[in-house]
Design a protein around this motif. Sequence first.
Motif, PDB file in Angstrom:
ATOM      1  N   LYS A  39       0.738  -1.233  -0.033  1.00  0.00           N
ATOM      2  CA  LYS A  39      -0.049   0.069  -0.100  1.00  0.00           C
ATOM      3  C   LYS A  39       0.830   1.315   0.052  1.00  0.00           C
ATOM      4  N   ASP A  40       2.112   1.220   0.783  1.00  0.00           N
ATOM      5  CA  ASP A  40       2.819   2.267   0.995  1.00  0.00           C
ATOM      6  C   ASP A  40       3.561   2.628  -0.358  1.00  0.00           C
ATOM      7  N   LYS A  41       4.052   1.565  -1.192  1.00  0.00           N
ATOM      8  CA  LYS A  41       4.640   1.777  -2.419  1.00  0.00           C
ATOM      9  C   LYS A  41       3.396   2.056  -3.687  1.00  0.00           C
ATOM     10  N   TRP A  42       2.225   1.901  -3.514  1.00  0.00           N
ATOM     11  CA  TRP A  42       1.095   2.248  -4.403  1.00  0.00           C
ATOM     12  C   TRP A  42       0.929   3.513  -4.162  1.00  0.00           C
ATOM     13  N   LEU A  43       0.995   4.003  -2.999  1.00  0.00           N
ATOM     14  CA  LEU A  43       0.674   5.377  -2.553  1.00  0.00           C
ATOM     15  C   LEU A  43       1.802   6.462  -3.192  1.00  0.00           C
ATOM     16  N   ARG A  44       3.150   5.844  -2.728  1.00  0.00           N
ATOM     17  CA  ARG A  44       4.231   6.626  -3.593  1.00  0.00           C
ATOM     18  C   ARG A  44       4.290   6.810  -5.083  1.00  0.00           C
ATOM     19  N   ALA A  45       4.055   5.512  -5.629  1.00  0.00           N
ATOM     20  CA  ALA A  45       3.898   5.417  -7.052  1.00  0.00           C
ATOM     21  C   ALA A  45       2.738   6.253  -7.712  1.00  0.00           C
ATOM     22  N   HIS A  46       1.718   6.437  -7.144  1.00  0.00           N
ATOM     23  CA  HIS A  46       0.480   7.324  -7.206  1.00  0.00           C
ATOM     24  C   HIS A  46       0.827   8.542  -7.188  1.00  0.00           C
ATOM     25  N   ALA A  47       1.447   9.116  -6.307  1.00  0.00           N
ATOM     26  CA  ALA A  47       1.734  10.525  -6.035  1.00  0.00           C
ATOM     27  C   ALA A  47       2.859  10.792  -7.081  1.00  0.00           C
ATOM     28  N   GLU A  48       3.892   9.974  -7.320  1.00  0.00           N
ATOM     29  CA  GLU A  48       4.884  10.317  -8.184  1.00  0.00           C
ATOM     30  C   GLU A  48       4.137  10.370  -9.813  1.00  0.00           C
ATOM     31  N   LEU A  49       3.238   9.602 -10.086  1.00  0.00           N
ATOM     32  CA  LEU A  49       2.239   9.743 -11.379  1.00  0.00           C
ATOM     33  C   LEU A  49       1.663  11.105 -11.344  1.00  0.00           C
ATOM     34  N   ASP A  50       1.241  11.557 -10.188  1.00  0.00           N
ATOM     35  CA  ASP A  50       0.526  13.032 -10.236  1.00  0.00           C
ATOM     36  C   ASP A  50       1.434  14.261 -10.391  1.00  0.00           C
ATOM     37  N   ASN A  51       2.871  13.774  -9.857  1.00  0.00           N
ATOM     38  CA  ASN A  51       4.112  14.908  -9.972  1.00  0.00           C
ATOM     39  C   ASN A  51       4.324  15.008 -11.413  1.00  0.00           C
ATOM     40  N   VAL A  52       4.385  13.579 -11.954  1.00  0.00           N
ATOM     41  CA  VAL A  52       4.887  13.629 -13.534  1.00  0.00           C
ATOM     42  C   VAL A  52       3.956  14.271 -14.371  1.00  0.00           C
ATOM     43  N   ARG A  53       2.546  14.155 -14.209  1.00  0.00           N
ATOM     44  CA  ARG A  53       1.577  14.906 -14.892  1.00  0.00           C
ATOM     45  C   ARG A  53       1.595  16.167 -15.002  1.00  0.00           C
ATOM     46  N   LYS A  54       1.690  16.700 -13.675  1.00  0.00           N
ATOM     47  CA  LYS A  54       1.679  18.261 -13.140  1.00  0.00           C
ATOM     48  C   LYS A  54       2.883  18.699 -14.180  1.00  0.00           C
ATOM     49  N   ARG A  55       4.131  17.921 -13.905  1.00  0.00           N
ATOM     50  CA  ARG A  55       5.453  18.595 -14.336  1.00  0.00           C
ATOM     51  C   ARG A  55       5.201  18.537 -16.217  1.00  0.00           C
ATOM     52  N   ALA A  56       4.613  17.495 -16.621  1.00  0.00           N
ATOM     53  CA  ALA A  56       4.387  17.409 -17.952  1.00  0.00           C
ATOM     54  C   ALA A  56       3.340  18.622 -18.450  1.00  0.00           C
ATOM     55  N   ARG A  57       2.174  18.712 -17.817  1.00  0.00           N
ATOM     56  CA  ARG A  57       1.367  20.009 -18.336  1.00  0.00           C
ATOM     57  C   ARG A  57       2.218  21.373 -18.263  1.00  0.00           C
ATOM     58  N   ARG A  58       3.034  21.406 -17.166  1.00  0.00           N
ATOM     59  CA  ARG A  58       3.883  22.825 -16.947  1.00  0.00           C
ATOM     60  C   ARG A  58       4.798  22.845 -17.959  1.00  0.00           C
ATOM     61  N   GLU A  59       5.412  21.928 -18.446  1.00  0.00           N
ATOM     62  CA  GLU A  59       6.337  21.862 -19.689  1.00  0.00           C
ATOM     63  C   GLU A  59       5.692  22.080 -20.764  1.00  0.00           C
ATOM     64  N   ILE A  60       4.665  21.476 -21.155  1.00  0.00           N
ATOM     65  CA  ILE A  60       3.859  21.536 -22.324  1.00  0.00           C
ATOM     66  C   ILE A  60       3.235  23.141 -22.557  1.00  0.00           C
ATOM     67  N   ALA A  61       2.759  23.501 -21.633  1.00  0.00           N
ATOM     68  CA  ALA A  61       2.451  25.235 -21.681  1.00  0.00           C
ATOM     69  C   ALA A  61       3.554  25.896 -21.784  1.00  0.00           C
ATOM     70  N   GLU A  62       4.758  25.620 -21.010  1.00  0.00           N
ATOM     71  CA  GLU A  62       5.913  26.430 -21.450  1.00  0.00           C
ATOM     72  C   GLU A  62       6.347  26.348 -22.804  1.00  0.00           C
ATOM     73  N   ALA A  63       6.349  25.016 -23.438  1.00  0.00           N
ATOM     74  CA  ALA A  63       6.675  25.118 -24.713  1.00  0.00           C
ATOM     75  C   ALA A  63       5.867  25.881 -25.754  1.00  0.00           C
ATOM     76  N   GLN A  64       4.519  25.879 -25.327  1.00  0.00           N
ATOM     77  CA  GLN A  64       3.544  26.570 -26.125  1.00  0.00           C
ATOM     78  C   GLN A  64       4.069  27.828 -26.048  1.00  0.00           C
ATOM     79  N   THR A  65       4.048  28.484 -24.969  1.00  0.00           N
ATOM     80  CA  THR A  65       4.484  29.980 -24.868  1.00  0.00           C
ATOM     81  C   THR A  65       5.489  30.366 -25.469  1.00  0.00           C
ATOM     82  N   PHE A  66       6.640  29.481 -25.436  1.00  0.00           N
ATOM     83  CA  PHE A  66       7.802  29.772 -26.243  1.00  0.00           C
ATOM     84  C   PHE A  66       7.775  29.969 -27.634  1.00  0.00           C
TER      85      PHE A  66
END
Length: 186
Positions: free
Chosen positions: A50-77
């Motif tokens: 359960k602890d490993k699943w929660l950590r993986a889930h949190a990491e996936l959320d962070n990756v999604r947020k980072r990808a959205r931010r990077e896409i928005a920055e690339a579009q802006t540039f």
Amino acid sequence: MTEHERPAPDEGREIAADAAADTMDTPDGTPAPPAPDPLAELARERDDYKDKWLRAHAELDNVRKRARREIAEAQTFAVADVLRDLLDVLDNFERAAGAAAAATGRAEAIRSGVGLIHGRLREILGARGLVPIPVAKGDPFDPGIHEAVMQMEGEGVEPGAVLEVAQTGYRLGDLVLRPSRVVVAR
């Protein structure tokens, strides 16, 4: 004690051996550790997963947020790069508008200035990969690259063919940004 109540000689030894086995399993006489509880082991394993699943889930959320931010920055540039080049065209239009307001009888100079601005804008857009969609009178209508704005009777062309181009279409690579708006023969 009667004979029936007294344990058999071998039976007493077995009971004592079983008791010794429960308290002293090691050869040096120290007590053996208690046997692991299978339910406790399963609960620990469950908690670990359960602890490993929660950590993986949190990491996936962070990756999604980072990808959205990077896409928005690339579009802006990307947009900023095009707009930076278009600022030159905007400045030229403002100069031409100012010259038109101040100049009376200098129509040829204004027409020439607007022509230069038009050429510069086409140059900037072409450098970015924007190309006009070629269409000629008599070409067959293609809904993938054409948009019919009107139908008319046409002489010298087959029904469904392009009669004239009302507005030029453009593509960026294989992507049609704007279809050519055409008049189609009936």
